[in-house]
Design a protein around this motif. Structure first.
Motif, mmCIF file in Angstrom:
data_model
loop_
_atom_site.group_PDB
_atom_site.id
_atom_site.type_symbol
_atom_site.label_atom_id
_atom_site.label_comp_id
_atom_site.label_asym_id
_atom_site.label_seq_id
_atom_site.Cartn_x
_atom_site.Cartn_y
_atom_site.Cartn_z
ATOM 1 N N ASN A 122 0.810 -1.190 0.126
ATOM 2 C CA ASN A 122 -0.053 0.092 0.120
ATOM 3 C C ASN A 122 0.937 1.263 0.169
ATOM 4 N N LYS A 123 0.356 2.293 -0.541
ATOM 5 C CA LYS A 123 1.027 3.597 -0.383
ATOM 6 C C LYS A 123 0.641 4.516 0.804
ATOM 7 N N ILE A 124 1.517 5.328 1.288
ATOM 8 C CA ILE A 124 1.411 6.294 2.406
ATOM 9 C C ILE A 124 1.376 7.571 1.476
ATOM 10 N N SER A 125 0.383 8.642 1.677
ATOM 11 C CA SER A 125 0.382 9.679 0.990
ATOM 12 C C SER A 125 1.275 10.606 1.911
ATOM 13 N N ILE A 126 1.801 11.816 1.337
ATOM 14 C CA ILE A 126 2.272 12.844 2.085
ATOM 15 C C ILE A 126 1.189 13.880 2.517
ATOM 16 N N HIS A 127 -0.126 13.834 2.022
ATOM 17 C CA HIS A 127 -1.134 14.482 2.387
ATOM 18 C C HIS A 127 -2.080 14.013 3.491
ATOM 19 N N PRO A 128 -2.039 14.475 4.825
ATOM 20 C CA PRO A 128 -2.844 13.943 5.647
ATOM 21 C C PRO A 128 -4.249 14.517 5.345
ATOM 22 N N ILE A 129 -5.288 13.654 5.880
ATOM 23 C CA ILE A 129 -6.684 13.660 5.542
ATOM 24 C C ILE A 129 -7.274 14.476 6.811
ATOM 25 N N ASP A 130 -8.390 15.355 6.678
ATOM 26 C CA ASP A 130 -9.152 16.002 7.638
ATOM 27 C C ASP A 130 -9.483 15.027 8.696
ATOM 28 N N PRO A 131 -9.161 15.373 10.016
ATOM 29 C CA PRO A 131 -9.089 14.161 11.065
ATOM 30 C C PRO A 131 -10.340 13.891 11.534
ATOM 31 N N TYR A 132 -11.597 14.519 11.120
ATOM 32 C CA TYR A 132 -12.810 14.100 11.673
ATOM 33 C C TYR A 132 -13.788 13.877 10.422
ATOM 34 N N LEU A 133 -14.600 12.786 10.681
ATOM 35 C CA LEU A 133 -15.444 12.572 9.806
ATOM 36 C C LEU A 133 -16.915 12.412 10.647
ATOM 37 N N VAL A 134 -18.130 13.239 10.041
ATOM 38 C CA VAL A 134 -19.120 13.497 10.827
ATOM 39 C C VAL A 134 -20.403 12.674 9.968
ATOM 40 N N TYR A 135 -21.072 12.009 10.475
ATOM 41 C CA TYR A 135 -22.236 11.072 9.651
ATOM 42 C C TYR A 135 -23.482 11.120 10.568
ATOM 43 N N ARG A 136 -24.715 10.604 10.001
ATOM 44 C CA ARG A 136 -25.609 10.421 10.628
ATOM 45 C C ARG A 136 -25.836 9.055 10.492
ATOM 46 N N LEU A 137 -26.105 8.376 11.631
ATOM 47 C CA LEU A 137 -26.449 6.900 11.781
ATOM 48 C C LEU A 137 -27.895 6.531 11.764
ATOM 49 N N LEU A 138 -28.446 5.672 11.280
ATOM 50 C CA LEU A 138 -29.770 5.530 11.163
ATOM 51 C C LEU A 138 -29.995 3.974 10.496
ATOM 52 N N TYR A 139 -31.100 3.358 10.609
ATOM 53 C CA TYR A 139 -31.438 1.985 10.056
ATOM 54 C C TYR A 139 -31.677 2.340 8.622
ATOM 55 N N GLY A 141 -33.557 1.736 6.412
ATOM 56 C CA GLY A 141 -35.076 1.770 5.653
ATOM 57 C C GLY A 141 -35.709 2.907 6.093
ATOM 58 N N TYR A 142 -37.164 2.588 6.345
ATOM 59 C CA TYR A 142 -37.841 3.513 6.613
ATOM 60 C C TYR A 142 -38.791 3.405 8.028
ATOM 61 N N GLU A 143 -38.525 2.226 8.366
ATOM 62 C CA GLU A 143 -39.383 1.874 9.676
ATOM 63 C C GLU A 143 -39.025 2.285 11.047
ATOM 64 N N LEU A 144 -37.553 2.448 11.238
ATOM 65 C CA LEU A 144 -37.185 2.919 12.476
ATOM 66 C C LEU A 144 -36.181 4.338 12.324
ATOM 67 N N TRP A 145 -36.797 5.040 11.510
ATOM 68 C CA TRP A 145 -36.266 6.334 11.513
ATOM 69 C C TRP A 145 -36.010 7.112 12.723
ATOM 70 N N ASN A 146 -36.850 6.874 13.566
ATOM 71 C CA ASN A 146 -36.882 7.516 15.018
ATOM 72 C C ASN A 146 -35.613 6.991 15.843
ATOM 73 N N GLU A 147 -34.784 6.201 15.446
ATOM 74 C CA GLU A 147 -33.544 6.184 16.011
ATOM 75 C C GLU A 147 -32.285 6.359 15.430
ATOM 76 N N MET A 148 -31.901 7.537 15.471
ATOM 77 C CA MET A 148 -30.741 8.019 14.843
ATOM 78 C C MET A 148 -29.992 9.079 15.325
ATOM 79 N N GLY A 149 -28.954 9.568 15.033
ATOM 80 C CA GLY A 149 -28.056 10.646 15.601
ATOM 81 C C GLY A 149 -26.881 11.322 14.776
ATOM 82 N N ILE A 150 -26.420 12.280 15.023
ATOM 83 C CA ILE A 150 -25.156 12.885 14.252
ATOM 84 C C ILE A 150 -24.171 12.507 15.156
ATOM 85 N N TYR A 151 -22.986 11.987 14.493
ATOM 86 C CA TYR A 151 -21.892 11.301 15.452
ATOM 87 C C TYR A 151 -20.559 11.967 14.511
ATOM 88 N N GLN A 152 -19.480 11.986 15.268
ATOM 89 C CA GLN A 152 -18.293 12.388 14.563
ATOM 90 C C GLN A 152 -17.234 11.248 14.810
#
Length: 479
Positions: A122-139, A141-152
């Motif tokens: 594998n190669k290792i870049s000289i360029h670092p990546i932004d150190p945080y990733l933000v996303y929403r976690l949810l099931y 489909g459509y059934e359990l949309w009421n269980e979700m959150g924003i995480y980093q």
């Protein structure tokens, strides 16, 4: 034993002390199967250790990790096929390996005979990546949309922390987290429900605002921060979910109407223009050019009652923005995907302003339900469009965002099983427009994705952590 192996033995003894290095009885020319597929990829130098599973049966395993053509610096003995790379040793190796290639050299013991596979490189870049990733976690489909959150997630290790979980505010829907130039100093998110509203954080304060256009029948939906930080472009959408009784796409999401509006975060005023608002067309997914002079978006013919959903196709358009007079002018189509029976969604422009990445599918614009969805790249200098074959798979490739430097991008893919979207990263060369083979977000336990039943939604790279999650929750529950 030749002199090269003797030197290697002495180095291993010096580095590992009593840890014994098992020499192979035979060597293979093939590489072993590992999961996740961390082979022939490019890693940022600040990524967490990419732990993996060796998918070969054996009585014992040995994994040696080092810089190509140099003695190994990490040696792991294990009786299970799980390779957990020590974090401190990995960080030390990454400091030395930036701009170079590293290897995973794996040996297996079967019936007291050690077999060494060809090295995974594998190669290792000289360029670092932004150190945080933000996303929403949810099931997924459509059934359990009421269980979700924003995480980093801290990409330099495995720590995930919640920004806002909807169990803390009546299980209302939370979505569309968006940042100004990859920074948490200016950000926003929507909450849908009885305490709903648009939450904007700027100048150290979280405020619940109303960016909806007075008298307009659709609410502000998909946002994009202007480079100046003063404006947010929104699409105002009427979104409907449909369910099919059969076929490969059981769920379909489509616009029944959509327009563009611009919200001034200083004056708390919203305005639009007939160029991007009206019944003839539907405009959605706005994004700004880095100089702030051009607003790109997706546009389709307006929905009419009874129209087949698979007839809705979006082209890539742009309109010029006069910030001084707050006027839009000179609308043009940049890429007419509908002419070839395709549809565009999620346009995103690289920080240097030369490349526009988008998702292309057969129809519609909610590509997460379309297995044929792929990432495409538009060269804004010469207008050429190409399929980014080096990152696409046979399943869904969907939402994507650039890193602050443009040397990386993250995207959602369902390539593992066709059900759950997971974040993949790829290195990008801003000069040539070429991308590396993508890799899956590393986890401390490489079996994580086998049992984790949430989907990763809207992955966004940011330069620093969000520290005001509690302020968002407090603001949500306020009248």
């Amino acid at each position: 034993m030749n002199i090269r192996h003797l030197i290697a033995c002495l180095l291993f003894f010096y580095m590992y002390g009593c840890t014994s290095y098992h020499h192979s009885d035979k060597r293979l020319q093939t590489t072993p199967a590992i999961y996740p597929d961390y082979s022939a990829v490019t890693f940022p130098p600040n990524i967490a250790p990419p732990n993996f599973i060796i998918r070969e049966e054996a009585d014992a395993y040995q994994t040696e990790i080092g810089i190509k053509d140099e003695p190994g610096e990490i040696l792991i003995h294990h009786t299970e096929p799980l390779v957990r790379i020590p974090e401190k040793k990995w960080r030390t190796l990454m400091k030395k390996a930036a701009g170079k290639e590293i290897y995973f050299r794996i040996s297996l013991d079967k019936n007291n005979e050690w077999t060494e596979y060809a090295a995974i490189e594998n190669k290792i870049s000289i360029h670092p990546i932004d150190p945080y990733l933000v996303y929403r976690l949810l099931y997924p489909g459509y059934e359990l949309w009421n269980e979700m959150g924003i995480y980093q997630r801290n990409l330099t290790n495995y720590k995930q922390t919640p920004v806002a979980e909807n169990r803390d505010f009546g299980k209302q829907c939370i979505n569309c987290h968006t940042f100004h130039q990859n920074s948490p100093d200016k950000m926003m998110m929507h909450v849908r429900g009885k305490q709903g509203g648009t939450l904007v954080y700027r100048e150290g304060q979280v405020k619940k605002v109303n960016p909806n256009l007075p008298g307009h029948k659709y609410g502000a939906t998909y946002p994009a921060w202007h480079p100046s930080g003063r404006y947010i472009a929104f699409s105002a959408n009427e979104i409907q979910q449909f369910f099919h009784a059969s076929g490969q796409k059981p769920i379909e999401v489509a616009d029944l109407g959509a327009d563009l509006v611009i919200y001034d975060v200083e004056k708390h005023q919203t305005y639009t223009d007939s160029l991007v608002c009206g019944n003839q067309y539907m405009e959605t997914f706005p994004t700004w050019s880095p100089d702030g002079k051009t607003l790109y978006f997706c546009r389709a013919q307006g929905y009419r009652q009874g129209m087949p959903l698979d007839s809705l196709r979006y082209d890539l358009c742009r309109v010029q923005f006069d910030a001084e007079n707050q006027k839009l002018h000179t609308l043009e189509c940049v890429y007419q995907a509908s002419a070839s029976g395709h549809s565009v969604s999620f346009p995103r422009i690289s920080p240097n302003g030369e490349w526009l990445m988008f998702t292309q599918s057969d129809y519609g614009n909610f590509s997460i339900w379309h297995p044929e969805s792929d990432l495409y790249l538009l060269n804004l200098t010469n207008g050429k469009v190409r399929n980014i074959n080096e990152v696409n798979s046979e399943n869904v490739e969907s939402f994507h965002t650039w890193s602050s430097t443009g040397h990386w991008f993250v995207f959602s893919s369902k390539r593992l099983d066709g059900l759950w979207a997971r974040p993949y990263f790829a290195a990008f060369d801003p000069k040539t427009g070429e991308a590396s083979k993508p890799f899956l977000l590393p986890q401390k336990d490489p079996r994580f994705y086998d049992t984790f039943t949430y989907t990763f939604n809207l992955p966004e790279l940011i330069k620093a952590p969000i520290k005001n999650g509690r302020e968002f929750v407090k603001t949500i529950v306020q009248p």
